[in-house]
Design a protein around this motif. Structure first.
Motif, PDB file in Angstrom:
ATOM      1  N   THR A  98       3.001  26.093 -22.671  1.00 50.45           N
ATOM      2  CA  THR A  98       2.583  26.436 -21.307  1.00 50.45           C
ATOM      3  C   THR A  98       3.225  27.740 -20.836  1.00 50.45           C
ATOM      4  OG1 THR A  98       4.371  25.094 -20.372  1.00 50.45           O
ATOM      5  CG2 THR A  98       2.241  24.016 -20.687  1.00 50.45           C
ATOM      6  N   GLU A  99       4.163  28.247 -21.614  1.00 51.16           N
ATOM      7  CA  GLU A  99       4.846  29.493 -21.282  1.00 51.16           C
ATOM      8  C   GLU A  99       4.511  30.542 -22.350  1.00 51.16           C
ATOM      9  OE1 GLU A  99       8.814  28.101 -21.404  1.00 51.16           O
ATOM     10  OE2 GLU A  99       8.505  26.614 -19.822  1.00 51.16           O
ATOM     11  N   LEU A 126      -9.184  18.821 -18.253  1.00 52.31           N
ATOM     12  CA  LEU A 126     -10.576  18.842 -17.793  1.00 52.31           C
ATOM     13  C   LEU A 126     -11.141  17.430 -17.677  1.00 52.31           C
ATOM     14  CD1 LEU A 126     -11.881  21.843 -19.922  1.00 52.31           C
ATOM     15  CD2 LEU A 126     -11.858  21.751 -17.418  1.00 52.31           C
ATOM     16  N   MET A 127     -10.753  16.560 -18.598  1.00 51.56           N
ATOM     17  CA  MET A 127     -11.242  15.178 -18.586  1.00 51.56           C
ATOM     18  C   MET A 127     -10.556  14.327 -17.528  1.00 51.56           C
ATOM     19  SD  MET A 127     -11.769  14.025 -22.563  1.00 51.56           S
ATOM     20  CE  MET A 127     -10.140  14.532 -23.114  1.00 51.56           C
ATOM     21  N   GLU A 128      -9.246  14.545 -17.342  1.00 54.96           N
ATOM     22  CA  GLU A 128      -8.440  13.583 -16.595  1.00 54.96           C
ATOM     23  C   GLU A 128      -8.038  14.029 -15.200  1.00 54.96           C
ATOM     24  OE1 GLU A 128      -5.172  12.938 -19.214  1.00 54.96           O
ATOM     25  OE2 GLU A 128      -6.424  12.081 -20.813  1.00 54.96           O
ATOM     26  N   THR A 129      -8.313  15.288 -14.827  1.00 54.44           N
ATOM     27  CA  THR A 129      -7.909  15.769 -13.505  1.00 54.44           C
ATOM     28  C   THR A 129      -9.075  16.479 -12.822  1.00 54.44           C
ATOM     29  OG1 THR A 129      -7.199  18.027 -14.102  1.00 54.44           O
ATOM     30  CG2 THR A 129      -5.638  16.225 -14.524  1.00 54.44           C
ATOM     31  N   ASP A 130      -8.876  16.775 -11.540  1.00 55.46           N
ATOM     32  CA  ASP A 130      -9.864  17.530 -10.763  1.00 55.46           C
ATOM     33  C   ASP A 130      -9.404  18.970 -10.544  1.00 55.46           C
ATOM     34  OD1 ASP A 130     -11.560  15.315 -10.452  1.00 55.46           O
ATOM     35  OD2 ASP A 130     -10.367  14.581  -8.762  1.00 55.46           O
ATOM     36  N   GLU A 133      -6.855  26.911 -12.575  1.00 56.59           N
ATOM     37  CA  GLU A 133      -5.557  26.226 -12.609  1.00 56.59           C
ATOM     38  C   GLU A 133      -5.261  25.690 -14.008  1.00 56.59           C
ATOM     39  OE1 GLU A 133      -5.132  24.478  -8.055  1.00 56.59           O
ATOM     40  OE2 GLU A 133      -6.255  23.339  -9.559  1.00 56.59           O
ATOM     41  N   ILE A 134      -6.272  25.131 -14.652  1.00 57.29           N
ATOM     42  CA  ILE A 134      -6.095  24.580 -16.001  1.00 57.29           C
ATOM     43  C   ILE A 134      -5.799  25.694 -16.998  1.00 57.29           C
ATOM     44  CG2 ILE A 134      -7.354  23.475 -17.902  1.00 57.29           C
ATOM     45  CD1 ILE A 134      -8.692  21.695 -15.757  1.00 57.29           C
ATOM     46  N   CYS A 135      -6.441  26.819 -16.823  1.00 59.48           N
ATOM     47  CA  CYS A 135      -6.192  27.981 -17.679  1.00 59.48           C
ATOM     48  C   CYS A 135      -4.706  28.328 -17.690  1.00 59.48           C
ATOM     49  CB  CYS A 135      -7.021  29.163 -17.175  1.00 59.48           C
ATOM     50  SG  CYS A 135      -6.451  30.791 -17.718  1.00 59.48           S
ATOM     51  N   TYR A 136      -4.120  28.498 -16.514  1.00 62.87           N
ATOM     52  CA  TYR A 136      -2.712  28.903 -16.435  1.00 62.87           C
ATOM     53  C   TYR A 136      -1.770  27.755 -16.794  1.00 62.87           C
ATOM     54  CZ  TYR A 136      -4.491  33.149 -14.309  1.00 62.87           C
ATOM     55  OH  TYR A 136      -5.166  34.327 -14.096  1.00 62.87           O
ATOM     56  N   ALA A 137      -2.170  26.519 -16.492  1.00 62.33           N
ATOM     57  CA  ALA A 137      -1.335  25.361 -16.831  1.00 62.33           C
ATOM     58  C   ALA A 137      -1.284  25.122 -18.336  1.00 62.33           C
ATOM     59  CB  ALA A 137      -1.865  24.112 -16.125  1.00 62.33           C
ATOM     60  N   SER A 138      -2.229  25.711 -19.071  1.00 64.62           N
ATOM     61  CA  SER A 138      -2.277  25.541 -20.527  1.00 64.62           C
ATOM     62  C   SER A 138      -1.683  26.727 -21.277  1.00 64.62           C
ATOM     63  CB  SER A 138      -3.727  25.316 -20.976  1.00 64.62           C
ATOM     64  OG  SER A 138      -4.252  24.138 -20.390  1.00 64.62           O
ATOM     65  N   LEU A 169      -8.150  34.398 -17.281  1.00 72.13           N
ATOM     66  CA  LEU A 169      -9.261  33.454 -17.376  1.00 72.13           C
ATOM     67  C   LEU A 169     -10.273  33.853 -18.447  1.00 72.13           C
ATOM     68  CD1 LEU A 169     -10.287  30.861 -16.099  1.00 72.13           C
ATOM     69  CD2 LEU A 169     -11.496  32.235 -14.387  1.00 72.13           C
ATOM     70  N   SER A 170     -10.514  35.140 -18.619  1.00 74.30           N
ATOM     71  CA  SER A 170     -11.515  35.567 -19.601  1.00 74.30           C
ATOM     72  C   SER A 170     -11.078  35.209 -21.022  1.00 74.30           C
ATOM     73  CB  SER A 170     -11.771  37.073 -19.481  1.00 74.30           C
ATOM     74  OG  SER A 170     -10.588  37.809 -19.743  1.00 74.30           O
TER      75      SER A 170
END
Length: 284
Positions: free
Chosen positions: A196-197, A243-247, A252-257, A262-263
């Protein structure tokens, strides 16, 4: 976490082991041992590493592994909080646990062929996994000769089952080197703990005690993928779960991963999943 040659415990009551593990998460390092191993995952999810194969695992995952084949199951980060649980049943036995020539007799031909194929690791189709899970749970309730006969019946069932798939590649060379295991383990742990970092190939190479060019060659030879591909697989795998388990939003998911823009995230996601993150979410 140091990778070691594992010594499988034996008892006076049995020539093989059948054990159930209930843990917050799977965290054993990459390791190998001289015994065959049949592992069934009852609860938990993450990455399964066997030889040069790196795939996701979830409940129902089943693998038959041959002697000295490096392996481990690593739970996803979400299991670190102690609120979830992981569970497995593991059977381990030496190739000569019934005598040096037992598997050479004609009646054992199918099982002998199964064990020969298992030296690169074997996985099985869903129907076989479901029946094997039932049999392995039953094995836990038995002892003595009944447990032994049931193990042989289970191996015979697996030997005749369709859809067996080799796990490690045909070109993977078995090795029994604790230092080699430690190299891969330290790099994988670094990525699992830091994806994540920022993850750098320079630091990964230093963990393996190699120059960057030597590390690139070594890692690809051992895993059939470049180091950057491995990092992206771990990051995209985490994104899929979010993507499956959260809204949470795609951004946000991009940076959390662990992605920085984003591109690049969208491009890497489509390379691995063949659809966009939004299309992936709509499937669920």
């Amino acid at each position: 976490m140091r990778a070691l040659l594992e010594k499988i415990p034996t008892t006076e009551q049995g020539s093989f082991t059948v054990r159930e593990f209930k843990l917050p998460f799977f965290d054993a390092p990459l390791h190998f041992h001289s015994e065959f191993e049949l592992t069934l995952i009852l609860a938990g999810q993450g990455k399964r590493i066997v030889g040069d194969s790196i795939v996701d695992f979830k409940p129902g995952d089943l693998a038959l592994l041959g002697p000295n084949l490096p392996h481990y199951w690593h739970s996803d980060k979400q299991y670190d909080n102690g609120k979830l649980s992981s569970q497995s049943i593991v059977i381990q036995f030496d190739s000569h646990f019934l005598g040096e020539k037992f598997f050479s007799i004609p009646e054992m031909t199918n099982i002998r062929r199964l064990l020969d194929k298992a030296r690169q690791g074997l996985s099985f189709e869903e129907k076989v996994r479901l029946e094997t899970a039932r049999r392995m749970q039953h094995l836990l309730q038995l002892n003595g000769a009944k447990q032994l006969f049931e193990l042989l019946a289970l191996l015979d069932f697996l030997a005749s089952s369709p859809g067996q798939q080799q796990i490690a590649s045909a070109g993977f060379s078995l090795y029994a080197d604790t230092f080699d295991c430690e190299r891969i383990n330290s790099v994988c742990q670094y990525v699992f703990n830091s994806f994540t970092e920022e993850v750098t190939i320079t630091h990964a190479a230093s963990l393996a005690h190699l120059s960057v060019p030597a590390f690139c060659y070594y890692f690809k030879k051992r895993t059939r993928r470049s180091f950057s591909q491995f990092v992206n697989e771990i990051r995209i795998g985490n994104a899929c779960k979010l993507l499956m388990e959260t809204d949470r939003t795609i951004s946000e998911i991009c940076y959390a991963s662990g992605f920085r823009n984003l591109s690049n995230f969208n491009r890497r996601f489509k390379e691995l999943q063949h659809i966009s993150p939004l299309e992936y979410r709509r499937q669920f």
